[in-house]
Scaffold this motif. Structure first.
Motif, PDB file in Angstrom:
ATOM      1  N   LEU A  52      -6.029  -0.295   3.601  1.00 53.64           N
ATOM      2  CA  LEU A  52      -6.081   1.169   3.572  1.00 53.64           C
ATOM      3  C   LEU A  52      -4.687   1.752   3.385  1.00 53.64           C
ATOM      4  N   VAL A  53      -3.717   1.263   4.136  1.00 53.79           N
ATOM      5  CA  VAL A  53      -2.345   1.755   4.022  1.00 53.79           C
ATOM      6  C   VAL A  53      -1.777   1.423   2.643  1.00 53.79           C
ATOM      7  N   PHE A  54      -2.058   0.227   2.141  1.00 52.29           N
ATOM      8  CA  PHE A  54      -1.587  -0.182   0.814  1.00 52.29           C
ATOM      9  C   PHE A  54      -2.110   0.781  -0.259  1.00 52.29           C
ATOM     10  N   PHE A  55      -3.407   1.026  -0.254  1.00 52.02           N
ATOM     11  CA  PHE A  55      -3.991   1.886  -1.285  1.00 52.02           C
ATOM     12  C   PHE A  55      -3.586   3.346  -1.121  1.00 52.02           C
ATOM     13  N   LEU A  56      -3.441   3.833   0.119  1.00 49.43           N
ATOM     14  CA  LEU A  56      -2.950   5.197   0.324  1.00 49.43           C
ATOM     15  C   LEU A  56      -1.548   5.364  -0.244  1.00 49.43           C
ATOM     16  N   ALA A  57      -0.679   4.386   0.007  1.00 53.54           N
ATOM     17  CA  ALA A  57       0.692   4.449  -0.504  1.00 53.54           C
ATOM     18  C   ALA A  57       0.707   4.368  -2.025  1.00 53.54           C
ATOM     19  N   MET A  58      -0.116   3.496  -2.581  1.00 48.13           N
ATOM     20  CA  MET A  58      -0.154   3.349  -4.029  1.00 48.13           C
ATOM     21  C   MET A  58      -0.667   4.618  -4.704  1.00 48.13           C
ATOM     22  N   ILE A  59      -1.741   5.199  -4.188  1.00 42.07           N
ATOM     23  CA  ILE A  59      -2.299   6.425  -4.769  1.00 42.07           C
ATOM     24  C   ILE A  59      -1.305   7.574  -4.632  1.00 42.07           C
ATOM     25  N   GLU A  61       1.901   7.416  -4.617  1.00 41.67           N
ATOM     26  CA  GLU A  61       2.984   7.223  -5.583  1.00 41.67           C
ATOM     27  C   GLU A  61       2.525   7.544  -7.003  1.00 41.67           C
ATOM     28  N   VAL A  62       1.314   7.162  -7.344  1.00 39.82           N
ATOM     29  CA  VAL A  62       0.783   7.475  -8.681  1.00 39.82           C
ATOM     30  C   VAL A  62       0.647   8.984  -8.845  1.00 39.82           C
ATOM     31  N   ILE A  63       0.141   9.659  -7.817  1.00 40.64           N
ATOM     32  CA  ILE A  63      -0.001  11.119  -7.881  1.00 40.64           C
ATOM     33  C   ILE A  63       1.374  11.781  -7.977  1.00 40.64           C
ATOM     34  N   SER A  64       2.366  11.228  -7.295  1.00 42.79           N
ATOM     35  CA  SER A  64       3.716  11.807  -7.315  1.00 42.79           C
ATOM     36  C   SER A  64       4.328  11.783  -8.705  1.00 42.79           C
ATOM     37  N   ASN A  65       3.969  10.804  -9.509  1.00 45.71           N
ATOM     38  CA  ASN A  65       4.561  10.644 -10.828  1.00 45.71           C
ATOM     39  C   ASN A  65       3.625  11.070 -11.954  1.00 45.71           C
ATOM     40  N   LYS A  66       2.639  11.887 -11.628  1.00 45.67           N
ATOM     41  CA  LYS A  66       1.704  12.359 -12.651  1.00 45.67           C
ATOM     42  C   LYS A  66       2.450  13.266 -13.621  1.00 45.67           C
ATOM     43  N   PRO A  67       2.169  13.150 -14.925  1.00 44.80           N
ATOM     44  CA  PRO A  67       2.846  14.010 -15.904  1.00 44.80           C
ATOM     45  C   PRO A  67       2.543  15.493 -15.672  1.00 44.80           C
ATOM     46  N   ASN A  68       3.428  16.330 -16.164  1.00 43.26           N
ATOM     47  CA  ASN A  68       3.240  17.771 -16.036  1.00 43.26           C
ATOM     48  C   ASN A  68       2.029  18.233 -16.827  1.00 43.26           C
ATOM     49  N   ILE A  69       1.598  19.435 -16.539  1.00 38.91           N
ATOM     50  CA  ILE A  69       0.443  20.009 -17.230  1.00 38.91           C
ATOM     51  C   ILE A  69       0.841  20.347 -18.665  1.00 38.91           C
ATOM     52  N   ILE A 107       1.695  -3.610   8.522  1.00 42.16           N
ATOM     53  CA  ILE A 107       1.446  -2.256   8.027  1.00 42.16           C
ATOM     54  C   ILE A 107       2.652  -1.764   7.235  1.00 42.16           C
ATOM     55  N   PHE A 108       3.857  -2.032   7.727  1.00 42.14           N
ATOM     56  CA  PHE A 108       5.078  -1.623   7.030  1.00 42.14           C
ATOM     57  C   PHE A 108       5.170  -2.285   5.653  1.00 42.14           C
ATOM     58  N   ILE A 109       4.916  -3.592   5.599  1.00 44.85           N
ATOM     59  CA  ILE A 109       4.974  -4.316   4.325  1.00 44.85           C
ATOM     60  C   ILE A 109       3.916  -3.776   3.361  1.00 44.85           C
ATOM     61  N   ALA A 110       2.720  -3.483   3.866  1.00 41.68           N
ATOM     62  CA  ALA A 110       1.660  -2.929   3.016  1.00 41.68           C
ATOM     63  C   ALA A 110       2.070  -1.574   2.443  1.00 41.68           C
ATOM     64  N   ALA A 111       2.727  -0.740   3.245  1.00 39.23           N
ATOM     65  CA  ALA A 111       3.166   0.577   2.769  1.00 39.23           C
ATOM     66  C   ALA A 111       4.233   0.437   1.684  1.00 39.23           C
ATOM     67  N   VAL A 112       5.205  -0.429   1.911  1.00 40.73           N
ATOM     68  CA  VAL A 112       6.269  -0.631   0.920  1.00 40.73           C
ATOM     69  C   VAL A 112       5.695  -1.229  -0.365  1.00 40.73           C
ATOM     70  N   THR A 116       5.602   0.518  -4.050  1.00 38.74           N
ATOM     71  CA  THR A 116       6.232  -0.190  -5.167  1.00 38.74           C
ATOM     72  C   THR A 116       5.258  -0.379  -6.321  1.00 38.74           C
ATOM     73  N   LEU A 117       4.057  -0.847  -6.031  1.00 31.75           N
ATOM     74  CA  LEU A 117       3.071  -1.062  -7.088  1.00 31.75           C
ATOM     75  C   LEU A 117       2.635   0.259  -7.721  1.00 31.75           C
ATOM     76  N   GLY A 118       2.472   1.299  -6.913  1.00 29.69           N
ATOM     77  CA  GLY A 118       2.132   2.616  -7.447  1.00 29.69           C
ATOM     78  C   GLY A 118       3.215   3.149  -8.356  1.00 29.69           C
ATOM     79  N   PHE A 119       4.465   2.973  -7.969  1.00 30.19           N
ATOM     80  CA  PHE A 119       5.588   3.394  -8.807  1.00 30.19           C
ATOM     81  C   PHE A 119       5.592   2.629 -10.122  1.00 30.19           C
ATOM     82  N   PHE A 120       5.341   1.312 -10.044  1.00 27.75           N
ATOM     83  CA  PHE A 120       5.283   0.489 -11.249  1.00 27.75           C
ATOM     84  C   PHE A 120       4.190   0.975 -12.199  1.00 27.75           C
ATOM     85  N   PHE A 121       2.985   1.228 -11.672  1.00 28.29           N
ATOM     86  CA  PHE A 121       1.892   1.711 -12.513  1.00 28.29           C
ATOM     87  C   PHE A 121       2.222   3.052 -13.139  1.00 28.29           C
ATOM     88  N   ALA A 122       2.760   3.966 -12.350  1.00 23.71           N
ATOM     89  CA  ALA A 122       3.066   5.306 -12.856  1.00 23.71           C
ATOM     90  C   ALA A 122       4.146   5.264 -13.933  1.00 23.71           C
TER      91      ALA A 122
END
Length: 142
Positions: A52-59, A61-69, A107-112, A116-122
């Motif tokens: 849960l923490v892994f996917f929350l962090a990944m999502i 990060e992906v939302i943070s790097n979404k392109p502008n409108i 939990i800390f490792i899952a968040a990091v 990281t993976l969310g940033f990579f995808f974005a």
């Protein structure tokens, strides 16, 4: 109550029902993540909490790097879309932060790892889009 560095803080709820909160990093399935009594000293629930923490962090990060409108979008609709994404992003980030405050290393490792993976995808997606735009502008010039 005298506390020494590295000691665990004990928050008592009564004689028989006490909850132990760690004040330093520790490893183990006996954590309290987001909700009192969860993951309930169960390996399965602990793995679920990590995921849960892994996917929350990944999502987040992906939302943070979404392109502008895109240009030409109605300002009201564009603002509403951005505000909605912002609400989800901030909510996910606060949940991840609260989970990490359990001081559990898993939990800390899952968040990091999730960030990281969310940033990579974005960033990979942004690079693909940039290359596609560059390729189409080169084709138009020729």
């Amino acid at each position: 109550m005298d506390m020494h560095p590295g000691d665990d803080m004990l928050m008592s709820r009564g004689k028989d029902n006490s909850m132990k909160m760690h004040m330093s990093l520790y490893w183990g399935k006996d954590a309290i993540v987001l909700f009192s009594g969860w993951p309930k000293h169960s390996v399965g629930h602990y793995i679920l909490a990590i995921l849960l923490v892994f996917f929350l962090a990944m999502i987040a990060e992906v939302i943070s790097n979404k392109p502008n409108i895109k240009r030409g979008t109605n300002p009201i609709i564009g603002g509403f879309t951005q505000a909605t994404l912002y609400v989800f992003r901030i909510s996910f980030l606060y949940l991840v932060m609260l989970a990490v405050m359990s001081f559990n290393l898993g939990i800390f490792i899952a968040a990091v790892a999730g960030h990281t993976l969310g940033f990579f995808f974005a960033k990979s997606r942004a690079l693909v889009l940039a290359n596609r735009e560059q390729g189409s502008s080169i084709a138009q010039k020729v």
